[in-house]
Design an enzyme around this catalytic site. Structure first.
Site, PDB file in Angstrom:
ATOM      1  N   GLU A   1       9.984  16.228  14.793  1.00 39.19           N
ATOM      2  CA  GLU A   1      10.392  16.011  13.407  1.00 39.19           C
ATOM      3  C   GLU A   1       9.581  16.953  12.513  1.00 39.19           C
ATOM      4  OE1 GLU A   1       9.208  12.345  11.390  1.00 39.19           O
ATOM      5  OE2 GLU A   1      11.247  12.165  10.648  1.00 39.19           O
TER       6      GLU A   1
ATOM      7  N   LYS B   1       0.872  -1.169   0.000  1.00 38.44           N
ATOM      8  CA  LYS B   1       0.000   0.000   0.000  1.00 38.44           C
ATOM      9  C   LYS B   1       0.909   1.220   0.000  1.00 38.44           C
ATOM     10  CE  LYS B   1      -1.620   3.094   2.575  1.00 38.44           C
ATOM     11  NZ  LYS B   1      -1.745   4.224   1.662  1.00 38.44           N
TER      12      LYS B   1
ATOM     13  N   CYS C   1      13.640  10.819   6.433  1.00 37.19           N
ATOM     14  CA  CYS C   1      13.619  10.330   7.816  1.00 37.19           C
ATOM     15  C   CYS C   1      14.980  10.452   8.478  1.00 37.19           C
ATOM     16  CB  CYS C   1      13.149   8.883   7.837  1.00 37.19           C
ATOM     17  SG  CYS C   1      14.093   7.855   6.736  1.00 37.19           S
TER      18      CYS C   1
ATOM     19  N   GLU D   1       9.919   1.216  10.502  1.00 36.80           N
ATOM     20  CA  GLU D   1      10.985   2.197  10.252  1.00 36.80           C
ATOM     21  C   GLU D   1      10.325   3.564  10.367  1.00 36.80           C
ATOM     22  OE1 GLU D   1      13.961   1.298   9.999  1.00 36.80           O
ATOM     23  OE2 GLU D   1      13.848  -0.783   9.339  1.00 36.80           O
TER      24      GLU D   1
HETATM   25  P1  NAP Z   1       2.537   8.434   7.665  1.00 31.27           P
HETATM   26  O1  NAP Z   1       1.526   9.481   7.722  1.00 31.27           O
HETATM   27  O2  NAP Z   1       2.835   7.670   8.898  1.00 31.27           O
HETATM   28  O3  NAP Z   1       2.095   7.448   6.497  1.00 31.27           O
HETATM   29  C1  NAP Z   1       2.822   6.306   6.153  1.00 31.27           C
HETATM   30  C2  NAP Z   1       1.893   5.287   5.547  1.00 31.27           C
HETATM   31  O4  NAP Z   1       0.951   4.858   6.526  1.00 31.27           O
HETATM   32  C3  NAP Z   1       1.077   5.834   4.382  1.00 31.27           C
HETATM   33  O5  NAP Z   1       0.971   4.842   3.402  1.00 31.27           O
HETATM   34  C4  NAP Z   1      -0.245   6.130   5.024  1.00 31.27           C
HETATM   35  O6  NAP Z   1      -1.294   6.128   4.100  1.00 31.27           O
HETATM   36  C5  NAP Z   1      -0.353   4.986   6.003  1.00 31.27           C
HETATM   37  N1  NAP Z   1      -1.297   5.225   7.100  1.00 31.27           N
HETATM   38  C6  NAP Z   1      -1.752   6.415   7.559  1.00 31.27           C
HETATM   39  N2  NAP Z   1      -2.630   6.218   8.557  1.00 31.27           N
HETATM   40  C7  NAP Z   1      -2.738   4.879   8.735  1.00 31.27           C
HETATM   41  C8  NAP Z   1      -3.490   4.061   9.621  1.00 31.27           C
HETATM   42  N3  NAP Z   1      -4.316   4.576  10.532  1.00 31.27           N
HETATM   43  N4  NAP Z   1      -3.345   2.716   9.530  1.00 31.27           N
HETATM   44  C9  NAP Z   1      -2.512   2.171   8.617  1.00 31.27           C
HETATM   45  N5  NAP Z   1      -1.793   2.900   7.753  1.00 31.27           N
HETATM   46  C10 NAP Z   1      -1.884   4.241   7.807  1.00 31.27           C
HETATM   47  O7  NAP Z   1       3.942   8.974   7.178  1.00 31.27           O
HETATM   48  P2  NAP Z   1       4.212   9.881   5.898  1.00 31.27           P
HETATM   49  O8  NAP Z   1       3.628  11.205   6.211  1.00 31.27           O
HETATM   50  O9  NAP Z   1       3.804   9.217   4.677  1.00 31.27           O
HETATM   51  O10 NAP Z   1       5.819   9.905   5.882  1.00 31.27           O
HETATM   52  C11 NAP Z   1       6.553  10.671   6.759  1.00 31.27           C
HETATM   53  C12 NAP Z   1       7.085   9.881   7.931  1.00 31.27           C
HETATM   54  O11 NAP Z   1       7.761   8.699   7.509  1.00 31.27           O
HETATM   55  C13 NAP Z   1       8.118  10.635   8.712  1.00 31.27           C
HETATM   56  O12 NAP Z   1       7.885  10.516  10.079  1.00 31.27           O
HETATM   57  C14 NAP Z   1       9.438   9.967   8.351  1.00 31.27           C
HETATM   58  O13 NAP Z   1      10.451  10.118   9.258  1.00 31.27           O
HETATM   59  C15 NAP Z   1       9.026   8.568   8.149  1.00 31.27           C
HETATM   60  N6  NAP Z   1       9.960   7.849   7.275  1.00 31.27           N
HETATM   61  C16 NAP Z   1      10.806   6.929   7.837  1.00 31.27           C
HETATM   62  C17 NAP Z   1      11.721   6.219   7.059  1.00 31.27           C
HETATM   63  C18 NAP Z   1      12.639   5.189   7.677  1.00 31.27           C
HETATM   64  O14 NAP Z   1      13.202   4.372   6.968  1.00 31.27           O
HETATM   65  N7  NAP Z   1      12.795   5.146   8.984  1.00 31.27           N
HETATM   66  C19 NAP Z   1      11.768   6.446   5.672  1.00 31.27           C
HETATM   67  C20 NAP Z   1      10.906   7.396   5.119  1.00 31.27           C
HETATM   68  C21 NAP Z   1      10.008   8.074   5.944  1.00 31.27           C
HETATM   69  P3  NAP Z   1      -1.859   7.481   3.423  1.00 31.27           P
HETATM   70  O15 NAP Z   1      -0.842   8.541   3.598  1.00 31.27           O
HETATM   71  O16 NAP Z   1      -2.093   7.104   2.023  1.00 31.27           O
HETATM   72  O17 NAP Z   1      -3.133   7.787   4.130  1.00 31.27           O
END
Ligand code: NAP
Ligand code: MG
Length: 499
Positions: free
Chosen positions: A401, A191, A302, A267
């Site tokens: 962050e 997804k 990240c 992650e």
């Molecule tokens: P996010 O809001 O947590 O979303 C990540 C994924 O989770 C998306 O596909 C999102 O879907 C989905 N999601 C959202 N709500 C959910 C729920 N209630 N249940 C299940 N899945 C759900 O993060 P983001 O805004 O996309 O990305 C930013 C974050 O990712 C930052 O905190 C960053 O540090 C972290 N990140 C970490 C790494 C690493 O390797 N450690 C790498 C890249 C990014 P939708 O957005 O489609 O709703």
């Protein structure tokens, strides 16, 4: 590799097609409900296509198919050498379609084309290739038993793996999960983040073309709270690999607890320190690394080194070098191959970044660079690279962050103080350390609480290096390296006794 210039990009854009359907059981399909959602280019604010908006019923279908294929052994029981061969072909096809994939990530995410082509998509192919090559080179183990027994420790694929992914490096994050999960023989359902779906759909189509059997690699576009949650709670999903925010990551642990205790690998976010010791001589090179750590991918990273922890004696000269370095970081149209900084991912996220900049000013930090939204006439969401001086580590901008181009500069007097500030965070994903002294480097690298310590550079290492976080930056495993293969496997003991 393709040489980028305006003409090449123009021609490739003219022939760019958007594949907008879910991939389930080897076929491109609409959502069962027939619903779609709009895809917006964040560098122009324009909607350019509509993508299948899947729901729980599509998840159900994909999981059933992925399970059937897994149990039948179409992929899971192939000889490792055969999986290797097909995955290498998949990597080759990614290279062949690099410009197309790179442009999809530009129009969906506002990332600069030179980055998406030469870094993101290149690394995506490399990652698949590296894990592919490992497939028939990893051995299982034999227990050190008495001669009357034979004990074998065998790793078997875990089954149906769901990957729920972020928008900042769409294809590359997919590859970090796909490489090891496919190598081990699993079925996988991705997804993607709703706002960056198109490159992942193309990856699934290329995988089919390479010979990865139908149902092994599925893509379900849709909302996290619907599709992501349904995968997290599904009784037939054996493992969820999640990359994203810490707050959503926590939910996956709840999903597992409420359903089948599936394996969860998280992650998550970071607030990574970059420490510059007083002995550093080459400030120009250091400034280049500091800038890359803070501003690469517009800080939507990240492992972004969002806290510069610099010895007080070097603060002014390093800031001077950093401001000079930033003059070369052109912000603008991400389709321009000279541009290093594209747009933020969307309006909501841009406003969030701008509100952190407000907060920094309110709490008394001093603005040394940027701070504003720019290029409003494009309709896109651009924020200047921003540097705050006189930050203390208790300020909001040093603790939370931001996920945008905002660097906080904090000074220290002693090595102990540098370590104390670096570790004074809930996160522990990455870190950088700059020093001329190998003894200091070795000592401090052991004391920094982070999954990666890069010395005299900003780096996450290559495919051979595990990547993941300490503390609230991660849970349950590591991406990349052979460590990633283990997390998509179950250990089985087979024990014989001589008759
Ligand atoms: P996010 O809001 O947590 O979303 C990540 C994924 O989770 C998306 O596909 C999102 O879907 C989905 N999601 C959202 N709500 C959910 C729920 N209630 N249940 C299940 N899945 C759900 O993060 P983001 O805004 O996309 O990305 C930013 C974050 O990712 C930052 O905190 C960053 O540090 C972290 N990140 C970490 C790494 C690493 O390797 N450690 C790498 C890249 C990014 P939708 O957005 O489609 O709703
Ligand atoms: Mg989100």
């Amino acid at each position: 590799m393709v040489e980028l210039n305006h003409q090449v990009i123009k021609e490739a854009l003219a022939s760019l097609e958007f594949h907008t359907k879910a991939i389930i059981n080897g076929k491109a399909v609409d959502a069962l409900s027939g619903k779609t959602f709009p895809a917006e280019n964040p560098a122009t604010g324009q909607v350019f296509t509509h993508i299948a908006l899947c729901g729980e019923e599509d998840v159900e279908l994909a999981v059933q198919n992925a399970r059937e294929v897994f149990e039948r052994g179409d992929w899971s029981r192939l000889a490792p050498a055969d999986r290797r061969r097909i995955m290498v072909k998949f990597a080759d096809l990614i290279d062949e379609h690099a410009l197309e994939l790179a442009l999809l990530e530009v129009v969906e995410a506002g990332k600069p084309v030179s980055e998406t082509l030469y870094t993101d998509i290149h690394e995506t192919a490399e990652c698949i290739r590296w894990h592919a090559e490992a497939t028939d080179k990893i051995y299982d183990q034999v227990c050190p038993t008495s001669r009357d027994n034979l004990g074998m420790i065998i790793r078997e694929p875990i089954g149906v793996v769901a990957a729920v992914l972020p928008w900042n490096f769409p294809a590359q994050m997919a590859a970090w999960k796909l490489g090891p999960a496919l190598s081990m023989g699993n079925s996988i359902i991705i997804k993607p983040a709703e706002i960056t779906t198109l490159s992942t759909i193309r990856l699934a189509e290329l995988a089919l073309e390479a010979g990865i059997p139908a149902g092994v690699f599925n893509v379900i576009p849709g909302e996290g709270s619907v599709v992501g949650q349904a995968l997290g709670l599904h009784m037939e999903v054996d493992c969820c690999a999640f990359t994203g925010s810490t707050s959503v990551g926590r939910k996956f642990l709840e999903y597992a607890a409420k359903s089948n205790l599936k394996r969860i690998i998280l992650e998550l976010g970071g607030k990574s320190p970059q420490i510059v010791m007083p002995d550093v001589v080459d400030l120009k090179t250091t400034a280049q690394h500091v800038a890359a750590a803070a501003f690469w991918n517009m800080g939507e990273n990240c492992s972004s080194g969002s806290r510069l922890i610099v010895h007080e004696s070097l603060k002014e000269p390093l800031l001077k070098a950093l401001l000079t370095e930033m003059e070369g970081w052109q912000l603008g149209d991400p389709l321009d191959p000279e541009v290093k900084l594209g747009s933020m991912i969307g309006q909501k996220h841009m406003n969030n970044v701008l509100s952190y900049i407000e907060k920094g000013l309110e709490e008394g930090a001093e603005l040394r660079l940027g701070g504003k939204q720019v290029l409003k006439e494009t309709g896109g969401y651009f924020v200047e690279p921003t540097i705050f001086d006189n930050v203390t580590n208790d300020m909001t901008i040093a603790q939370e962050e931001i996920f945008g181009p905002v660097l906080s500069v904090i000074t220290f007097k002693t090595e102990e103080e540098a370590i104390q500030i670096a570790n004074d965070t809930n996160y522990g994903l990455a870190s950088s350390l700059h020093t001329e002294n190998i003894h200091v480097a070795n000592r401090m690298a052991r004391l920094i609480k982070a999954g990666t310590v890069s010395i005299n550079c900003f780096s996450e290492g290559d495919s051979t290096a595990p990547f993941g976080g300490f503390k609230q930056s991660g849970f349950g495993g590591r991406d990349k390296s052979l460590a990633a293969h283990d997390q998509y496997a179950e250990l089985k003991t087979v024990w014989y006794e001589n008759r």
